[in-house]
Design a protein around this motif. Sequence first.
Motif, PDB file in Angstrom:
ATOM      1  N   MET A   1       0.836  -1.200   0.000  1.00  0.00           N
ATOM      2  CA  MET A   1       0.000   0.000   0.000  1.00  0.00           C
ATOM      3  C   MET A   1       0.867   1.246   0.000  1.00  0.00           C
ATOM      4  O   MET A   1       2.033   1.191   0.373  1.00  0.00           O
ATOM      5  CB  MET A   1      -0.897  -0.008   1.234  1.00  0.00           C
ATOM      6  CG  MET A   1      -2.272  -0.539   0.917  1.00  0.00           C
ATOM      7  SD  MET A   1      -3.275  -0.629   2.387  1.00  0.00           S
ATOM      8  CE  MET A   1      -4.198  -2.110   2.002  1.00  0.00           C
ATOM      9  N   ASN A   2       0.267   2.346  -0.390  1.00  0.00           N
ATOM     10  CA  ASN A   2       1.128   3.534  -0.476  1.00  0.00           C
ATOM     11  C   ASN A   2       1.280   4.215   0.890  1.00  0.00           C
ATOM     12  O   ASN A   2       0.529   3.960   1.838  1.00  0.00           O
ATOM     13  CB  ASN A   2       0.597   4.510  -1.544  1.00  0.00           C
ATOM     14  CG  ASN A   2      -0.689   5.167  -1.108  1.00  0.00           C
ATOM     15  OD1 ASN A   2      -0.704   5.922  -0.131  1.00  0.00           O
ATOM     16  ND2 ASN A   2      -1.766   4.877  -1.803  1.00  0.00           N
ATOM     17  N   THR A   3       2.276   5.087   0.945  1.00  0.00           N
ATOM     18  CA  THR A   3       2.673   5.680   2.223  1.00  0.00           C
ATOM     19  C   THR A   3       1.554   6.531   2.829  1.00  0.00           C
ATOM     20  O   THR A   3       1.394   6.568   4.055  1.00  0.00           O
ATOM     21  CB  THR A   3       3.945   6.524   2.010  1.00  0.00           C
ATOM     22  OG1 THR A   3       4.928   5.681   1.390  1.00  0.00           O
ATOM     23  CG2 THR A   3       4.498   7.039   3.318  1.00  0.00           C
ATOM     24  N   HIS A 101       1.113  -1.898   9.231  1.00  0.00           N
ATOM     25  CA  HIS A 101       1.731  -1.563   7.936  1.00  0.00           C
ATOM     26  C   HIS A 101       2.097  -2.850   7.169  1.00  0.00           C
ATOM     27  O   HIS A 101       1.786  -2.992   5.989  1.00  0.00           O
ATOM     28  CB  HIS A 101       2.984  -0.710   8.185  1.00  0.00           C
ATOM     29  CG  HIS A 101       3.755  -0.361   6.942  1.00  0.00           C
ATOM     30  ND1 HIS A 101       3.992   0.938   6.562  1.00  0.00           N
ATOM     31  CD2 HIS A 101       4.336  -1.126   5.989  1.00  0.00           C
ATOM     32  CE1 HIS A 101       4.671   0.948   5.426  1.00  0.00           C
ATOM     33  NE2 HIS A 101       4.912  -0.299   5.065  1.00  0.00           N
ATOM     34  N   ILE A 102       2.735  -3.775   7.874  1.00  0.00           N
ATOM     35  CA  ILE A 102       3.147  -5.027   7.229  1.00  0.00           C
ATOM     36  C   ILE A 102       1.913  -5.792   6.720  1.00  0.00           C
ATOM     37  O   ILE A 102       1.911  -6.307   5.601  1.00  0.00           O
ATOM     38  CB  ILE A 102       3.982  -5.889   8.209  1.00  0.00           C
ATOM     39  CG1 ILE A 102       5.352  -5.226   8.440  1.00  0.00           C
ATOM     40  CG2 ILE A 102       4.163  -7.307   7.671  1.00  0.00           C
ATOM     41  CD1 ILE A 102       6.197  -5.885   9.513  1.00  0.00           C
ATOM     42  N   LEU A 103       0.859  -5.820   7.543  1.00  0.00           N
ATOM     43  CA  LEU A 103      -0.372  -6.512   7.124  1.00  0.00           C
ATOM     44  C   LEU A 103      -0.980  -5.833   5.891  1.00  0.00           C
ATOM     45  O   LEU A 103      -1.452  -6.514   4.965  1.00  0.00           O
ATOM     46  CB  LEU A 103      -1.391  -6.533   8.268  1.00  0.00           C
ATOM     47  CG  LEU A 103      -1.086  -7.495   9.415  1.00  0.00           C
ATOM     48  CD1 LEU A 103      -2.118  -7.319  10.531  1.00  0.00           C
ATOM     49  CD2 LEU A 103      -1.077  -8.939   8.928  1.00  0.00           C
ATOM     50  N   GLU A 104      -0.957  -4.512   5.876  1.00  0.00           N
ATOM     51  CA  GLU A 104      -1.506  -3.790   4.717  1.00  0.00           C
ATOM     52  C   GLU A 104      -0.699  -4.109   3.454  1.00  0.00           C
ATOM     53  O   GLU A 104      -1.262  -4.264   2.365  1.00  0.00           O
ATOM     54  CB  GLU A 104      -1.503  -2.284   4.982  1.00  0.00           C
ATOM     55  CG  GLU A 104      -2.568  -1.850   5.971  1.00  0.00           C
ATOM     56  CD  GLU A 104      -2.573  -0.350   6.242  1.00  0.00           C
ATOM     57  OE1 GLU A 104      -3.655   0.188   6.497  1.00  0.00           O
ATOM     58  OE2 GLU A 104      -1.489   0.273   6.214  1.00  0.00           O
ATOM     59  N   ASP A 105       0.626  -4.205   3.616  1.00  0.00           N
ATOM     60  CA  ASP A 105       1.456  -4.546   2.456  1.00  0.00           C
ATOM     61  C   ASP A 105       1.203  -5.978   1.995  1.00  0.00           C
ATOM     62  O   ASP A 105       1.162  -6.254   0.793  1.00  0.00           O
ATOM     63  CB  ASP A 105       2.944  -4.379   2.797  1.00  0.00           C
ATOM     64  CG  ASP A 105       3.372  -2.918   2.735  1.00  0.00           C
ATOM     65  OD1 ASP A 105       2.566  -2.086   2.285  1.00  0.00           O
ATOM     66  OD2 ASP A 105       4.509  -2.631   3.136  1.00  0.00           O
ATOM     67  N   LEU A 106       1.040  -6.883   2.962  1.00  0.00           N
ATOM     68  CA  LEU A 106       0.738  -8.277   2.592  1.00  0.00           C
ATOM     69  C   LEU A 106      -0.567  -8.344   1.806  1.00  0.00           C
ATOM     70  O   LEU A 106      -0.723  -9.131   0.873  1.00  0.00           O
ATOM     71  CB  LEU A 106       0.627  -9.149   3.848  1.00  0.00           C
ATOM     72  CG  LEU A 106       1.934  -9.602   4.489  1.00  0.00           C
ATOM     73  CD1 LEU A 106       1.653 -10.262   5.827  1.00  0.00           C
ATOM     74  CD2 LEU A 106       2.687 -10.561   3.575  1.00  0.00           C
ATOM     75  N   ALA A 107      -1.513  -7.472   2.197  1.00  0.00           N
ATOM     76  CA  ALA A 107      -2.835  -7.514   1.567  1.00  0.00           C
ATOM     77  C   ALA A 107      -2.843  -6.854   0.200  1.00  0.00           C
ATOM     78  O   ALA A 107      -3.463  -7.373  -0.738  1.00  0.00           O
ATOM     79  CB  ALA A 107      -3.854  -6.824   2.477  1.00  0.00           C
ATOM     80  N   GLY A 108      -2.133  -5.730   0.054  1.00  0.00           N
ATOM     81  CA  GLY A 108      -2.350  -4.963  -1.177  1.00  0.00           C
ATOM     82  C   GLY A 108      -1.119  -4.337  -1.783  1.00  0.00           C
ATOM     83  O   GLY A 108      -1.131  -3.159  -2.103  1.00  0.00           O
ATOM     84  N   SER A 109      -0.055  -5.119  -2.002  1.00  0.00           N
ATOM     85  CA  SER A 109       1.158  -4.528  -2.595  1.00  0.00           C
ATOM     86  C   SER A 109       1.702  -5.347  -3.756  1.00  0.00           C
ATOM     87  O   SER A 109       2.893  -5.280  -4.052  1.00  0.00           O
ATOM     88  CB  SER A 109       2.247  -4.362  -1.530  1.00  0.00           C
ATOM     89  OG  SER A 109       1.901  -3.332  -0.641  1.00  0.00           O
ATOM     90  N   GLY A 128      14.951 -16.997   7.072  1.00  0.00           N
ATOM     91  CA  GLY A 128      13.751 -16.811   7.873  1.00  0.00           C
ATOM     92  C   GLY A 128      12.519 -16.870   6.981  1.00  0.00           C
ATOM     93  O   GLY A 128      12.632 -16.986   5.761  1.00  0.00           O
ATOM     94  N   PRO A 129      11.345 -16.807   7.590  1.00  0.00           N
ATOM     95  CA  PRO A 129      10.116 -16.918   6.790  1.00  0.00           C
ATOM     96  C   PRO A 129       9.956 -15.740   5.832  1.00  0.00           C
ATOM     97  O   PRO A 129      10.303 -14.608   6.164  1.00  0.00           O
ATOM     98  CB  PRO A 129       9.008 -16.906   7.850  1.00  0.00           C
ATOM     99  CG  PRO A 129       9.630 -16.273   9.053  1.00  0.00           C
ATOM    100  CD  PRO A 129      11.077 -16.598   9.006  1.00  0.00           C
ATOM    101  N   GLN A 130       9.453 -16.025   4.662  1.00  0.00           N
ATOM    102  CA  GLN A 130       9.127 -15.006   3.666  1.00  0.00           C
ATOM    103  C   GLN A 130       7.606 -14.990   3.551  1.00  0.00           C
ATOM    104  O   GLN A 130       7.023 -15.924   3.021  1.00  0.00           O
ATOM    105  CB  GLN A 130       9.748 -15.373   2.310  1.00  0.00           C
ATOM    106  CG  GLN A 130      11.250 -15.509   2.324  1.00  0.00           C
ATOM    107  CD  GLN A 130      11.941 -14.155   2.230  1.00  0.00           C
ATOM    108  OE1 GLN A 130      11.550 -13.317   1.434  1.00  0.00           O
ATOM    109  NE2 GLN A 130      12.937 -13.938   3.068  1.00  0.00           N
ATOM    110  N   LEU A 131       6.993 -13.944   4.100  1.00  0.00           N
ATOM    111  CA  LEU A 131       5.529 -13.918   4.173  1.00  0.00           C
ATOM    112  C   LEU A 131       4.924 -13.396   2.867  1.00  0.00           C
ATOM    113  O   LEU A 131       5.316 -12.344   2.359  1.00  0.00           O
ATOM    114  CB  LEU A 131       5.070 -13.034   5.331  1.00  0.00           C
ATOM    115  CG  LEU A 131       5.652 -13.353   6.710  1.00  0.00           C
ATOM    116  CD1 LEU A 131       5.057 -12.398   7.750  1.00  0.00           C
ATOM    117  CD2 LEU A 131       5.365 -14.787   7.107  1.00  0.00           C
ATOM    118  N   VAL A 132       3.973 -14.141   2.347  1.00  0.00           N
ATOM    119  CA  VAL A 132       3.141 -13.674   1.235  1.00  0.00           C
ATOM    120  C   VAL A 132       1.719 -14.172   1.496  1.00  0.00           C
ATOM    121  O   VAL A 132       1.510 -15.107   2.264  1.00  0.00           O
ATOM    122  CB  VAL A 132       3.599 -14.213  -0.147  1.00  0.00           C
ATOM    123  CG1 VAL A 132       4.838 -13.531  -0.651  1.00  0.00           C
ATOM    124  CG2 VAL A 132       3.771 -15.716  -0.116  1.00  0.00           C
TER     125      VAL A 132
END
Length: 190
Positions: A1-3, A101-109, A128-132
């Motif tokens: 997501m954007n800043t 912020h991380i959750l928003e990026d996971l959802a919409g980036s 380490g884990p790579q979340l997608v």
Amino acid sequence: MNTITHALTGWCLAESIPGLSRRGKALVTLASVAPDLDALGFIAEMTTQHFRNPLFWWTDYHHILCHNLPFALAIGVASALIADGRRLLVGTLAVVAVHVHILEDLAGSRGPDGYQWPIAYLYPMANGPQLVWSGQWYFNGWPNVAITIVLLAVVAVLAWRRGYSLVGLVSPRSDQAFVRTLRLRFGEPR
Ligand SMILES: [Zn+2]
């Protein structure tokens, strides 16, 4: 997501907690955008793209360097130290803001090329884990636009009722003009 969407989210989070000072709210809002510091590599990458040895700081470090648990904890400690009161609360909210912020990026980036920009949550731990998230929508997709509009509406309603908004973190005078415009349009809050 954007800043900007991240900043609006952070402000709404800060405004939902009673009793935070102006500085506390500023710190939580800043924490909500801080992970995108690792996007600044974009400038270096674009500038050097035609060099013989181009820098790949955007490709290599975006969603890695600052989108992780240790960074969140560091921002939490820094925010608690800089806060002018309720340090534990401000620090905790800053950690929460980075995670939202991380959750928003996971959802919409998702990038236009379909790349999901995985989150290296335990960086710098190797392997380490790579979340997608398989349901991730595109960065410029309509859900991001819809979320931004909803957040803007919430910020405007809060500004109308409370007499200030996150605009005041940058320019108190512009914030007063913003609130005045809202109250002229919609009347004084009761
Ligand atoms: Zn981000």
